[in-house]
Design a protein around this motif. Structure first.
Motif, PDB file in Angstrom:
ATOM      1  N   ASP A 143       0.807  -1.221   0.000  1.00 51.14           N
ATOM      2  CA  ASP A 143       0.000   0.000   0.000  1.00 51.14           C
ATOM      3  C   ASP A 143       0.841   1.272   0.000  1.00 51.14           C
ATOM      4  O   ASP A 143       0.351   2.341   0.374  1.00 51.14           O
ATOM      5  CB  ASP A 143      -0.938  -0.001   1.209  1.00 51.14           C
ATOM      6  CG  ASP A 143      -1.941  -1.140   1.139  1.00 51.14           C
ATOM      7  OD1 ASP A 143      -2.335  -1.498   0.017  1.00 51.14           O
ATOM      8  OD2 ASP A 143      -2.318  -1.672   2.199  1.00 51.14           O
ATOM      9  N   VAL A 144       2.098   1.167  -0.406  1.00 49.40           N
ATOM     10  CA  VAL A 144       2.935   2.369  -0.494  1.00 49.40           C
ATOM     11  C   VAL A 144       2.473   3.279  -1.625  1.00 49.40           C
ATOM     12  O   VAL A 144       2.809   4.469  -1.653  1.00 49.40           O
ATOM     13  CB  VAL A 144       4.417   1.989  -0.701  1.00 49.40           C
ATOM     14  CG1 VAL A 144       4.989   1.374   0.556  1.00 49.40           C
ATOM     15  CG2 VAL A 144       4.579   1.040  -1.888  1.00 49.40           C
ATOM     16  N   ILE A 145       1.719   2.731  -2.563  1.00 48.82           N
ATOM     17  CA  ILE A 145       1.123   3.526  -3.640  1.00 48.82           C
ATOM     18  C   ILE A 145      -0.325   3.076  -3.811  1.00 48.82           C
ATOM     19  O   ILE A 145      -0.671   1.944  -3.461  1.00 48.82           O
ATOM     20  CB  ILE A 145       1.887   3.360  -4.980  1.00 48.82           C
ATOM     21  CG1 ILE A 145       1.950   1.880  -5.375  1.00 48.82           C
ATOM     22  CG2 ILE A 145       3.274   3.957  -4.892  1.00 48.82           C
ATOM     23  CD1 ILE A 145       2.566   1.644  -6.739  1.00 48.82           C
ATOM     24  N   PRO A 146      -1.189   3.946  -4.342  1.00 46.26           N
ATOM     25  CA  PRO A 146      -2.581   3.533  -4.578  1.00 46.26           C
ATOM     26  C   PRO A 146      -2.637   2.464  -5.677  1.00 46.26           C
ATOM     27  O   PRO A 146      -2.177   2.690  -6.795  1.00 46.26           O
ATOM     28  CB  PRO A 146      -3.265   4.832  -5.036  1.00 46.26           C
ATOM     29  CG  PRO A 146      -2.351   5.935  -4.620  1.00 46.26           C
ATOM     30  CD  PRO A 146      -0.972   5.370  -4.657  1.00 46.26           C
ATOM     31  N   LEU A 147      -3.185   1.315  -5.355  1.00 49.62           N
ATOM     32  CA  LEU A 147      -3.195   0.190  -6.283  1.00 49.62           C
ATOM     33  C   LEU A 147      -4.609  -0.151  -6.739  1.00 49.62           C
ATOM     34  O   LEU A 147      -5.551  -0.120  -5.950  1.00 49.62           O
ATOM     35  CB  LEU A 147      -2.582  -1.050  -5.623  1.00 49.62           C
ATOM     36  CG  LEU A 147      -1.084  -1.014  -5.321  1.00 49.62           C
ATOM     37  CD1 LEU A 147      -0.693  -2.229  -4.493  1.00 49.62           C
ATOM     38  CD2 LEU A 147      -0.282  -0.973  -6.614  1.00 49.62           C
ATOM     39  N   LYS A 148      -4.717  -0.508  -8.007  1.00 49.95           N
ATOM     40  CA  LYS A 148      -5.976  -1.008  -8.539  1.00 49.95           C
ATOM     41  C   LYS A 148      -6.019  -2.535  -8.503  1.00 49.95           C
ATOM     42  O   LYS A 148      -7.099  -3.125  -8.536  1.00 49.95           O
ATOM     43  CB  LYS A 148      -6.164  -0.519  -9.981  1.00 49.95           C
ATOM     44  CG  LYS A 148      -6.283   0.991 -10.108  1.00 49.95           C
ATOM     45  CD  LYS A 148      -6.266   1.445 -11.554  1.00 49.95           C
ATOM     46  CE  LYS A 148      -7.482   0.998 -12.316  1.00 49.95           C
ATOM     47  NZ  LYS A 148      -7.503   1.549 -13.700  1.00 49.95           N
ATOM     48  N   ASN A 149      -4.855  -3.162  -8.466  1.00 46.21           N
ATOM     49  CA  ASN A 149      -4.799  -4.628  -8.528  1.00 46.21           C
ATOM     50  C   ASN A 149      -4.084  -5.218  -7.316  1.00 46.21           C
ATOM     51  O   ASN A 149      -3.248  -6.115  -7.435  1.00 46.21           O
ATOM     52  CB  ASN A 149      -4.118  -5.083  -9.820  1.00 46.21           C
ATOM     53  CG  ASN A 149      -2.685  -4.578  -9.949  1.00 46.21           C
ATOM     54  OD1 ASN A 149      -2.317  -3.569  -9.347  1.00 46.21           O
ATOM     55  ND2 ASN A 149      -1.879  -5.276 -10.735  1.00 46.21           N
ATOM     56  N   ARG A 150      -4.405  -4.703  -6.141  1.00 48.21           N
ATOM     57  CA  ARG A 150      -3.753  -5.149  -4.900  1.00 48.21           C
ATOM     58  C   ARG A 150      -3.892  -6.653  -4.697  1.00 48.21           C
ATOM     59  O   ARG A 150      -2.916  -7.354  -4.417  1.00 48.21           O
ATOM     60  CB  ARG A 150      -4.351  -4.406  -3.711  1.00 48.21           C
ATOM     61  CG  ARG A 150      -3.751  -4.778  -2.352  1.00 48.21           C
ATOM     62  CD  ARG A 150      -4.361  -3.924  -1.254  1.00 48.21           C
ATOM     63  NE  ARG A 150      -3.684  -4.100   0.013  1.00 48.21           N
ATOM     64  CZ  ARG A 150      -4.144  -4.861   1.010  1.00 48.21           C
ATOM     65  NH1 ARG A 150      -5.283  -5.521   0.863  1.00 48.21           N
ATOM     66  NH2 ARG A 150      -3.473  -4.962   2.140  1.00 48.21           N
ATOM     67  N   TYR A 151      -5.103  -7.161  -4.829  1.00 51.55           N
ATOM     68  CA  TYR A 151      -5.333  -8.578  -4.556  1.00 51.55           C
ATOM     69  C   TYR A 151      -4.719  -9.470  -5.635  1.00 51.55           C
ATOM     70  O   TYR A 151      -4.265 -10.579  -5.348  1.00 51.55           O
ATOM     71  CB  TYR A 151      -6.830  -8.841  -4.414  1.00 51.55           C
ATOM     72  CG  TYR A 151      -7.463  -8.038  -3.295  1.00 51.55           C
ATOM     73  CD1 TYR A 151      -6.998  -8.147  -1.992  1.00 51.55           C
ATOM     74  CD2 TYR A 151      -8.511  -7.152  -3.545  1.00 51.55           C
ATOM     75  CE1 TYR A 151      -7.556  -7.407  -0.963  1.00 51.55           C
ATOM     76  CE2 TYR A 151      -9.078  -6.408  -2.522  1.00 51.55           C
ATOM     77  CZ  TYR A 151      -8.598  -6.539  -1.234  1.00 51.55           C
ATOM     78  OH  TYR A 151      -9.153  -5.801  -0.217  1.00 51.55           O
ATOM     79  N   ASP A 152      -4.698  -8.995  -6.874  1.00 47.71           N
ATOM     80  CA  ASP A 152      -4.026  -9.751  -7.935  1.00 47.71           C
ATOM     81  C   ASP A 152      -2.536  -9.885  -7.639  1.00 47.71           C
ATOM     82  O   ASP A 152      -1.939 -10.947  -7.857  1.00 47.71           O
ATOM     83  CB  ASP A 152      -4.222  -9.057  -9.287  1.00 47.71           C
ATOM     84  CG  ASP A 152      -5.667  -9.096  -9.757  1.00 47.71           C
ATOM     85  OD1 ASP A 152      -6.237 -10.193  -9.789  1.00 47.71           O
ATOM     86  OD2 ASP A 152      -6.217  -8.035 -10.075  1.00 47.71           O
ATOM     87  N   LEU A 153      -1.929  -8.801  -7.160  1.00 54.74           N
ATOM     88  CA  LEU A 153      -0.501  -8.827  -6.837  1.00 54.74           C
ATOM     89  C   LEU A 153      -0.214  -9.791  -5.691  1.00 54.74           C
ATOM     90  O   LEU A 153       0.769 -10.542  -5.725  1.00 54.74           O
ATOM     91  CB  LEU A 153      -0.021  -7.419  -6.478  1.00 54.74           C
ATOM     92  CG  LEU A 153       0.031  -6.405  -7.627  1.00 54.74           C
ATOM     93  CD1 LEU A 153       0.277  -5.005  -7.083  1.00 54.74           C
ATOM     94  CD2 LEU A 153       1.111  -6.775  -8.635  1.00 54.74           C
TER      95      LEU A 153
END
Length: 236
Positions: free
Chosen positions: A158-168
């Protein structure tokens, strides 16, 4: 083996949108600081006002002004030292700057087993403590500290706003299974990050179901509190 493992990059929101939001927050805090400073000056001009009130306005002004200044500093500081992207490949998670230079990394072969028999090597934990801490989870692994002892480490996506957090997260866990099959993953991890346990892919349906349950739970708690307040306390 390494060549067979595909890369996955982070997907972020439009940079202009993010910049607009950040500057809006800066302006908001700056405006609040100006208003609080005006209140503080007005209270000083009235001898009848309480000194404690003066100090409260001044303290709030310092907090708002400091937050505004800190946000400006964070946005304007050396861009080469800021993480703007993530890459997950056969090495692990790489944190990149705007030139794709690796600033830090969590590598598969640096991971170690937990020395706690009750804690899995890779697990999830509440992002915050407290009554509602379980509403958001973070992923943790184990690495050796300076004393060569296993220490839990936050996988800070979460160091940057992510659209694919769960995919990563799913792709990282897939890499763990491929390159570090000796490590044990807590089964709750798949549930907490809405992953299909076999394919390790993010399933939005699981997130929607979980959000419905949480919303209903919050609504029921609020209704119970209101019912207790208006039907039981009034009778006392």
């Amino acid at each position: 083996m390494k060549e067979a493992f595909p890369e996955m990059r982070s997907e972020t929101y439009n940079p202009q949108y993010i910049a607009t939001v950040r500057w809006s927050i800066v302006i908001l805090f700056a405006a609040i600081a100006v208003v609080l400073l005006r209140f503080f000056i007005d209270t000083l001009s009235e001898p009848s006002t309480d000194t404690a009130s003066d100090m409260i306005f001044f303290l709030l002004f310092l907090i708002a002004g400091s937050l505004s200044g800190w946000l400006v500093y964070e946005m304007m500081r050396n861009q080469d030292e800021k993480i703007i992207g993530l890459l997950i490949n056969h090495q692990g998670i790489l944190f990149l700057n705007k030139h794709n230079k690796v600033l830090s990394a969590i590598k598969y072969y640096d991971l170690v087993k937990s020395d706690n028999p009750y804690t899995k090597d890779i697990f999830s934990e509440s992002a915050t403590n407290g009554k509602y801490g379980s509403f958001r989870k973070n992923l943790y692994v184990h690495q050796k500290d300076e004393n060569r002892q296993p220490q839990k480490k936050l996988v800070g996506l979460d160091v940057i706003p992510l659209k694919n957090r769960y995919d990563l997260i799913g792709h990282f866990l897939k890499g763990v299974q491929m390159f570090r099959p000796d490590l044990k993953i807590n089964p709750e991890v798949y549930k907490d990050f809405y992953l299909d346990e076999k394919a390790l892919r993010y399933t939005p349906e699981n997130l929607k179901s979980d959000m419905k349950v949480k919303i209903i739970t919050i609504a029921v708690v609020i209704l119970v509190i209101l019912a207790f307040r208006y039907f039981f306390l009034d009778e006392i």
